[in-house]
Scaffold this motif. Structure first.
Motif, PDB file in Angstrom:
ATOM      1  N   UNK A  50     -22.819  21.930  -5.345  1.00  0.00           N
ATOM      2  CA  UNK A  50     -21.815  22.456  -6.283  1.00  0.00           C
ATOM      3  C   UNK A  50     -20.396  22.042  -5.901  1.00  0.00           C
ATOM      4  N   UNK A  51     -20.274  21.193  -4.890  1.00  0.00           N
ATOM      5  CA  UNK A  51     -18.985  20.623  -4.454  1.00  0.00           C
ATOM      6  C   UNK A  51     -18.043  21.673  -3.869  1.00  0.00           C
ATOM      7  N   UNK A  52     -18.593  22.535  -3.044  1.00  0.00           N
ATOM      8  CA  UNK A  52     -17.793  23.476  -2.260  1.00  0.00           C
ATOM      9  C   UNK A  52     -17.875  23.080  -0.790  1.00  0.00           C
ATOM     10  N   UNK A  53     -16.778  23.260  -0.070  1.00  0.00           N
ATOM     11  CA  UNK A  53     -16.757  23.015   1.370  1.00  0.00           C
ATOM     12  C   UNK A  53     -16.917  24.324   2.120  1.00  0.00           C
ATOM     13  N   UNK A  54     -17.713  24.306   3.176  1.00  0.00           N
ATOM     14  CA  UNK A  54     -17.876  25.466   4.043  1.00  0.00           C
ATOM     15  C   UNK A  54     -16.731  25.451   5.059  1.00  0.00           C
ATOM     16  N   UNK A  55     -15.774  26.337   4.886  1.00  0.00           N
ATOM     17  CA  UNK A  55     -14.578  26.313   5.729  1.00  0.00           C
ATOM     18  C   UNK A  55     -14.638  27.322   6.877  1.00  0.00           C
ATOM     19  N   UNK A 113     -25.697  39.074  11.036  1.00  0.00           N
ATOM     20  CA  UNK A 113     -25.325  38.702   9.679  1.00  0.00           C
ATOM     21  C   UNK A 113     -24.404  37.485   9.727  1.00  0.00           C
ATOM     22  N   UNK A 114     -24.617  36.562   8.818  1.00  0.00           N
ATOM     23  CA  UNK A 114     -23.719  35.411   8.732  1.00  0.00           C
ATOM     24  C   UNK A 114     -22.816  35.588   7.511  1.00  0.00           C
ATOM     25  N   UNK A 115     -21.522  35.370   7.702  1.00  0.00           N
ATOM     26  CA  UNK A 115     -20.546  35.434   6.614  1.00  0.00           C
ATOM     27  C   UNK A 115     -20.024  34.026   6.380  1.00  0.00           C
ATOM     28  N   UNK A 116     -20.170  33.540   5.162  1.00  0.00           N
ATOM     29  CA  UNK A 116     -19.846  32.167   4.809  1.00  0.00           C
ATOM     30  C   UNK A 116     -18.688  32.155   3.812  1.00  0.00           C
ATOM     31  N   UNK A 117     -17.653  31.387   4.116  1.00  0.00           N
ATOM     32  CA  UNK A 117     -16.523  31.227   3.190  1.00  0.00           C
ATOM     33  C   UNK A 117     -16.486  29.784   2.703  1.00  0.00           C
ATOM     34  N   UNK A 118     -16.473  29.631   1.388  1.00  0.00           N
ATOM     35  CA  UNK A 118     -16.465  28.315   0.771  1.00  0.00           C
ATOM     36  C   UNK A 118     -15.216  28.141  -0.074  1.00  0.00           C
ATOM     37  N   UNK A 148     -20.249  14.412  -3.497  1.00  0.00           N
ATOM     38  CA  UNK A 148     -19.527  15.353  -2.642  1.00  0.00           C
ATOM     39  C   UNK A 148     -20.098  15.337  -1.237  1.00  0.00           C
ATOM     40  N   UNK A 149     -19.233  15.194  -0.259  1.00  0.00           N
ATOM     41  CA  UNK A 149     -19.628  15.269   1.138  1.00  0.00           C
ATOM     42  C   UNK A 149     -18.722  16.279   1.833  1.00  0.00           C
ATOM     43  N   UNK A 150     -19.288  17.375   2.261  1.00  0.00           N
ATOM     44  CA  UNK A 150     -18.525  18.390   2.978  1.00  0.00           C
ATOM     45  C   UNK A 150     -18.263  17.884   4.397  1.00  0.00           C
ATOM     46  N   UNK A 205     -23.814  25.190  -2.058  1.00  0.00           N
ATOM     47  CA  UNK A 205     -22.426  24.744  -1.927  1.00  0.00           C
ATOM     48  C   UNK A 205     -22.329  23.228  -1.918  1.00  0.00           C
ATOM     49  N   UNK A 206     -23.232  22.575  -1.234  1.00  0.00           N
ATOM     50  CA  UNK A 206     -23.201  21.112  -1.175  1.00  0.00           C
ATOM     51  C   UNK A 206     -23.384  20.504  -2.561  1.00  0.00           C
TER      52      UNK A 206
END
Length: 220
Positions: free
Chosen positions: A127-132, A143-148, A158-160, A124-125
């Protein structure tokens, strides 16, 4: 949401869009729940194995959904989906799928890696996605669920903001939002892993690095 375990219920709550694509749909229950609850208007299930493909076809019969037999994003056109999910795979497999067709990944993506979530965060970092959002679900293990989400004002560097002021190694391994919140559950899990790793006679490089990072986090 019927037929969904706890991890997929959390994934479903992260989705609200027009067209949603689920890669590795397995049984098709996630898309069925999203369609039945009105959280999406159209579903695309993509599966690369014949039996899960047939399972999803049976589950989604009568719904506004299409089931495709393809390898990952090879079965999705660029701009076709508003949101994407990949659940129940290792981080290595998820990143392989994403890197194969980066132009086909929509602006919103939700992942549930069974292992190595740090690889997905690192993807994500770059690829320019933010972890929201990152949420923990309990089942056979945590389990971890990640939304980007990909911001509209994309920049060359890019800096998240989720990582601002944090130990980058620790944030990639265990999640920036988890580090900021430092819940008792999160700290307990770290202490348990620290005790386990410390008890081992010999540690490989990866395990030794995890132990060092855990020790830094708990010392704060």
């Amino acid at each position: 949401m019927p037929h969904l375990d706890q991890r997929l219920k959390i994934v479903a709550r992260q989705v609200r869009c027009g067209t949603h694509a689920d890669i590795g749909s397995d049984h098709g229950h996630l898309l069925k729940a999203l369609l039945a609850s009105g959280r999406i208007e159209r579903g695309i299930a993509i599966e690369n194995k014949v039996q899960p493909y047939a399972n999803s076809q049976a589950t989604l019969a009568g719904f506004n959904a299409e089931v495709r037999l393809a390898d990952g994003l090879a079965g999705l056109a660029s701009g076709e989906a508003d949101c994407l999910s990949i659940c129940g795979m290792g981080g290595e497999s998820i990143v392989r799928i994403l890197d194969a067709y980066p132009d086909r990944v929509p602006d919103t993506a939700i992942f549930q890696p069974n292992r190595k979530p740090e690889l997905v965060r690192a993807w994500a970092l770059r690829s320019q996605y933010n972890l929201v959002d990152e949420t923990i679900a309990h089942g056979h293990w945590r389990y971890v669920i990640l939304r980007f989400e990909r911001p509209g004002n994309r920049q060359q560097t890019h800096e998240d903001p989720a990582y601002d002021g944090l130990d980058r190694d620790a944030a990639l391994l265990f999640g920036p939002h988890q580090l900021r919140h430092r819940t008792s559950e999160f700290l307990t899990a770290l202490r348990e892993e620290q005790a386990y790793l410390t008890s081992l006679n010999r540690l490989g490089e990866e395990a030794a690095n995890r132990l060092a990072v855990i020790t830094r986090i708990l010392a704060e």
